[in-house]
Design an enzyme around this catalytic site. Sequence first.
Site, PDB file in Angstrom:
ATOM      1  CG  PHE A 116      -2.043  -0.989   1.117  1.00  0.00           C
ATOM      2  CD1 PHE A 116      -1.776  -2.349   1.243  1.00  0.00           C
ATOM      3  CD2 PHE A 116      -3.350  -0.590   0.863  1.00  0.00           C
ATOM      4  CE1 PHE A 116      -2.784  -3.292   1.124  1.00  0.00           C
ATOM      5  CE2 PHE A 116      -4.367  -1.526   0.746  1.00  0.00           C
ATOM      6  CZ  PHE A 116      -4.087  -2.872   0.871  1.00  0.00           C
ATOM      7  CB  VAL A 207       5.138   0.919   0.932  1.00  0.00           C
ATOM      8  CG1 VAL A 207       4.850   2.252   1.650  1.00  0.00           C
ATOM      9  CG2 VAL A 207       5.720   1.170  -0.449  1.00  0.00           C
ATOM     10  CD  GLU A 298       2.692  -4.760  15.115  1.00  0.00           C
ATOM     11  OE1 GLU A 298       3.506  -4.739  14.183  1.00  0.00           O
ATOM     12  OE2 GLU A 298       2.862  -4.137  16.184  1.00  0.00           O
ATOM     13  CG  ASP A 321      14.296   0.394  12.563  1.00  0.00           C
ATOM     14  OD1 ASP A 321      15.404   0.914  12.317  1.00  0.00           O
ATOM     15  OD2 ASP A 321      13.258   1.057  12.755  1.00  0.00           O
TER      16      ASP A 321
END
Length: 348
Positions: A116, A207, A298, A321
């Site tokens: 998305f 994304v 989530e 991350d």
Amino acid sequence: MDLRGRPKCCSLHLGILPLIVVALVFFGYGFVSHRSQELGDSEAVTRVAVGELDVQEVVALSRIVYTQPKALTPSRKDVLVLTPWLAPIIWEGTFNIDILNEQFRLQNTTVGLTVFAIKKYVVFLKLFLETAEQQFMVGHKVIYYVFTDRPADVPQVPLGAGRKLVVLTVRNYTRWQDVSMHRMEMISRLSEQRFLHEVDYLVCADVDMKFSDHVGVEILSALFGTLHPGFYSRSREAFTYERRPKSQAYIPRDEGDFYYAGGFFGGSVVEVYRLTKACHQAMMEDKANGIEAVWHDESYLNKYLLYHKPTKVLSPEYVWDQQLLGWPSIMKKLRYVAVPKNHQAIRN
Ligand code: UDP
Ligand code: GAL
Ligand code: MN
């Protein structure tokens, strides 16, 4: 029965065997042809389930030379590689990609990647798609499904053979939380409308990420989730599940296997359809009751995966991350990593 010979029972029935086979092929075709199923009514869904539970068929391989698996030598000693319900946890070192590639190629597997890019998030598409071309399901058939409210801003990224991109123009929402949550609704709707007829598996991804190492068919299974990079070493009590009993996403403190990331999950189309539909329905019920789960989609994903155990679990190699967490030694590869962003600026 003589192990070298044909058991008696079977030779007696050889005469009618061809007839049974013809009848099974004729009447059974709809049960095994998993791309041609409709999901309109619950009976259809139940019938699909029989053929869909194990998407991967047993295929006849050609000769491959590779390192022997050793029954007394664990593939990894530093991490859990199997859940208590016997789903593999996918870490570097636990799989042989050559064997898996051959198996999935023989099945002519097609993978759909949903992403998305609503409002300002279109800026992430170029790097996402360019790196997916280098790392995602290379050598297999891939369809990118880009959901966006800005179709003109979808970049032209050159695609490899057997790969295509479909732009799906959808509405936006004012609140970023609604944008994120309504992904479940849109994926479930499109699963019925077209994914079921076009691909075997769906991978549903954020994304604002890039692929920085191999992500291939080792992830594919009926239903998979990914260990959230912030919680893989934590106890269940510390997971940021929804803790208010009023919410459909509620999980009590003494339950929970893992904390799964909202930004990377998937499975066969029918299982992703069931997951996204259930999560969307739970969100609508919460909305009607004036509550929204703490981590939005989530939280509902985590509730679903607690009571519908995934058939594979991806290690945090598949959602990382580096800016936040560095590069610990258990992480042999960082495969799909966050692209730094200014949350405030990009969401408003
Ligand atoms: N998203 C979007 N536009 C928005 C907000 C979110 O397209 O305005 C989509 C996008 O795919 C994004 C995902 O929803 O990756 C989840 O939101 P975000 O990545 O901001 O959540 P985070 O990973 O920071 O929790
Ligand atoms: C954060 C992440 C959020 C959410 C949260 C869960 O690190 O940015 O999207 O997953 O963890 O506690
Ligand atoms: Mn994200």
